[in-house]
Design a protein around this motif. Structure first.
Motif: not given
Length: 185
Positions: A105, A150, A152, A170, A176-177, A179
């Motif tokens: 990543e 992000v 992980y 969430r 932001q994201r 994974v």
């Protein structure tokens, strides 16, 4: 009685805790997802070997590279100066004995700022605190790494547990994201 610390002491405290984020690895019982000491040691050996190989490579010195290993699966995050450096790091990871999988990543581009890294550490801390407060998951078996907003997630989990963790993450402002690098059991 309330004790208030000056901002610079709070910042120093957060920096001191930064290396501890994402370090929990095994549960106290021998239920599902238990990882024996040799598995944890194997992950540590893989990570140390990869770090040494990265440090020995001058072309990678300017990057900001994070290495996480869980159950012989390697997660690479951070920033590298160019695509060749990214390929080199992944190649170094794949050459280590006992590595089952590499999740690359890494982003090609400038390194994140110290402010962003502090924010990432803060996000990881908030996420881990929320997971620890949840009665539906065993937060000690889940590794959380945050890089540039992000998140992980690694660990040995059941699918419903993964869904619960994702739901918790969430709801954290600033993510932001997400994974998932889970291994399902």
């Amino acid at each position: 009685m309330t004790i208030s610390l000056p901002r610079h002491l709070l910042l120093i405290s957060l920096l001191a805790l930064a290396p501890l984020t994402g370090c929990s690895t095994i549960t106290g019982d021998h239920g599902y997802g238990f990882r024996p000491a040799y598995a944890v040691e194997q992950d540590q050996t893989i990570a140390q070997t990869l770090w040494q190989n990265i440090d020995d490579n001058p072309a990678l010195a300017s990057g900001h590279i994070n290495v996480d290993v869980y159950n012989t699966r390697v997660l690479l995050t951070g920033q590298v100066p160019d695509a060749a450096a990214r390929e080199q790091v992944e190649k170094l990871a794949r050459q280590i004995s006992h590595v089952r999988d590499v999740r690359d990543e890494l982003m090609v581009g400038p390194n994140t700022s110290m402010g962003q890294r502090l924010h990432d550490t803060w996000l990881t801390s908030k996420i881990k605190a929320r997971m620890a407060a949840s009665e539906n998951i065993d937060a000690d078996r889940i590794r959380v790494t945050t890089e540039n907003g992000v998140v992980y997630l690694m660990g040995l989990v059941r699918p419903e547990e993964a869904n619960t963790v994702v739901s918790i993450v969430r709801d954290v402002d600033g993510v932001q994201r997400i994974v998932k690098v889970f291994e399902y059991i």
